[in-house]
Scaffold this motif. Structure first.
Motif, PDB file in Angstrom:
ATOM      1  N   LEU A  72       0.839  -1.189   0.000  1.00 25.68           N
ATOM      2  CA  LEU A  72       0.000   0.000   0.000  1.00 25.68           C
ATOM      3  C   LEU A  72       0.873   1.237   0.000  1.00 25.68           C
ATOM      4  O   LEU A  72       1.880   1.286   0.709  1.00 25.68           O
ATOM      5  CB  LEU A  72      -0.913   0.008   1.224  1.00 25.68           C
ATOM      6  CG  LEU A  72      -1.954  -1.101   1.287  1.00 25.68           C
ATOM      7  CD1 LEU A  72      -2.715  -1.023   2.600  1.00 25.68           C
ATOM      8  CD2 LEU A  72      -2.912  -1.005   0.125  1.00 25.68           C
ATOM      9  N   ASN A 122     -15.930   5.995  -3.643  1.00 30.65           N
ATOM     10  CA  ASN A 122     -14.514   5.936  -3.985  1.00 30.65           C
ATOM     11  C   ASN A 122     -14.226   4.537  -4.519  1.00 30.65           C
ATOM     12  O   ASN A 122     -14.104   3.577  -3.762  1.00 30.65           O
ATOM     13  CB  ASN A 122     -13.632   6.231  -2.777  1.00 30.65           C
ATOM     14  CG  ASN A 122     -12.158   6.131  -3.112  1.00 30.65           C
ATOM     15  OD1 ASN A 122     -11.778   5.902  -4.249  1.00 30.65           O
ATOM     16  ND2 ASN A 122     -11.309   6.284  -2.104  1.00 30.65           N
ATOM     17  N   THR A 123     -14.131   4.411  -5.835  1.00 25.47           N
ATOM     18  CA  THR A 123     -13.889   3.122  -6.469  1.00 25.47           C
ATOM     19  C   THR A 123     -12.395   2.831  -6.621  1.00 25.47           C
ATOM     20  O   THR A 123     -12.025   1.773  -7.132  1.00 25.47           O
ATOM     21  CB  THR A 123     -14.575   3.065  -7.846  1.00 25.47           C
ATOM     22  OG1 THR A 123     -14.085   4.153  -8.647  1.00 25.47           O
ATOM     23  CG2 THR A 123     -16.083   3.164  -7.708  1.00 25.47           C
ATOM     24  N   ASP A 124     -11.554   3.767  -6.169  1.00 26.95           N
ATOM     25  CA  ASP A 124     -10.109   3.547  -6.211  1.00 26.95           C
ATOM     26  C   ASP A 124      -9.708   2.524  -5.159  1.00 26.95           C
ATOM     27  O   ASP A 124     -10.432   2.289  -4.180  1.00 26.95           O
ATOM     28  CB  ASP A 124      -9.344   4.844  -5.930  1.00 26.95           C
ATOM     29  CG  ASP A 124      -9.520   5.890  -7.021  1.00 26.95           C
ATOM     30  OD1 ASP A 124      -9.981   5.528  -8.119  1.00 26.95           O
ATOM     31  OD2 ASP A 124      -9.200   7.064  -6.764  1.00 26.95           O
ATOM     32  N   SER A 125      -8.535   1.951  -5.292  1.00 29.05           N
ATOM     33  CA  SER A 125      -8.014   1.013  -4.297  1.00 29.05           C
ATOM     34  C   SER A 125      -7.259   1.742  -3.186  1.00 29.05           C
ATOM     35  O   SER A 125      -6.734   1.111  -2.273  1.00 29.05           O
ATOM     36  CB  SER A 125      -7.087  -0.003  -4.973  1.00 29.05           C
ATOM     37  OG  SER A 125      -5.984   0.663  -5.560  1.00 29.05           O
ATOM     38  N   ARG A 126      -7.228   3.069  -3.265  1.00 29.76           N
ATOM     39  CA  ARG A 126      -6.509   3.889  -2.284  1.00 29.76           C
ATOM     40  C   ARG A 126      -7.415   4.996  -1.770  1.00 29.76           C
ATOM     41  O   ARG A 126      -8.409   5.338  -2.402  1.00 29.76           O
ATOM     42  CB  ARG A 126      -5.264   4.486  -2.946  1.00 29.76           C
ATOM     43  CG  ARG A 126      -4.307   3.397  -3.379  1.00 29.76           C
ATOM     44  CD  ARG A 126      -3.115   3.902  -4.122  1.00 29.76           C
ATOM     45  NE  ARG A 126      -2.432   4.945  -3.396  1.00 29.76           N
ATOM     46  CZ  ARG A 126      -1.550   5.762  -3.982  1.00 29.76           C
ATOM     47  NH1 ARG A 126      -1.281   5.634  -5.260  1.00 29.76           N
ATOM     48  NH2 ARG A 126      -0.943   6.677  -3.284  1.00 29.76           N
ATOM     49  N   PRO A 169     -11.020   3.653   0.544  1.00 27.16           N
ATOM     50  CA  PRO A 169     -11.434   2.870  -0.626  1.00 27.16           C
ATOM     51  C   PRO A 169     -12.770   2.184  -0.377  1.00 27.16           C
ATOM     52  O   PRO A 169     -13.010   1.636   0.702  1.00 27.16           O
ATOM     53  CB  PRO A 169     -10.318   1.835  -0.787  1.00 27.16           C
ATOM     54  CG  PRO A 169      -9.145   2.413  -0.074  1.00 27.16           C
ATOM     55  CD  PRO A 169      -9.705   3.230   1.045  1.00 27.16           C
ATOM     56  N   GLY A 170     -13.667   2.251  -1.352  1.00 27.70           N
ATOM     57  CA  GLY A 170     -14.966   1.603  -1.262  1.00 27.70           C
ATOM     58  C   GLY A 170     -16.014   2.369  -0.482  1.00 27.70           C
ATOM     59  O   GLY A 170     -17.178   1.981  -0.470  1.00 27.70           O
TER      60      GLY A 170
END
Length: 98
Positions: A2, A26-30, A76-77
């Motif tokens: 990460l 927030n569809t990013d992984s961060r 994220p999510g």
């Protein structure tokens, strides 16, 4: 591995694709950093909300509109919005990590 927020991320002006009182994800992984600004009068306010939790409230300070900003991080999510009372217009909305 990460990476910390801000590493290999850039700020984007998303004012044209954002609206107050609308929920986004927030569809990013961060994590994503959000900065939103509106001109508020005494009868107007804005509040950032992340996954149903209100983080703070900015209230206008006088009869003439004054710029007020909110800054917050979205995991994220998670869902997020900037909710308003009395409907001030967006002056700026930028996100780090989109």
């Amino acid at each position: 591995n990460l990476q910390s927020i801000g590493i290999d991320q850039t700020w984007k002006n998303v004012v044209g694709s954002r609206a107050f009182n609308t929920t986004y994800t927030n569809t990013d992984s961060r994590p994503r950093m959000v900065a939103a600004t509106a001109a508020l009068t005494t009868s107007q306010s804005m509040s950032p909300v992340v996954s149903g939790v209100q983080l703070t409230t900015q209230q206008g300070g006088n009869a003439s509109a004054t710029s007020n900003s909110v800054y917050f991080i979205v995991p994220p999510g998670a869902t997020y919005s900037v909710n308003t009372v009395a409907g001030p217009g967006i002056q700026a909305w930028a996100e780090l990590g989109v």
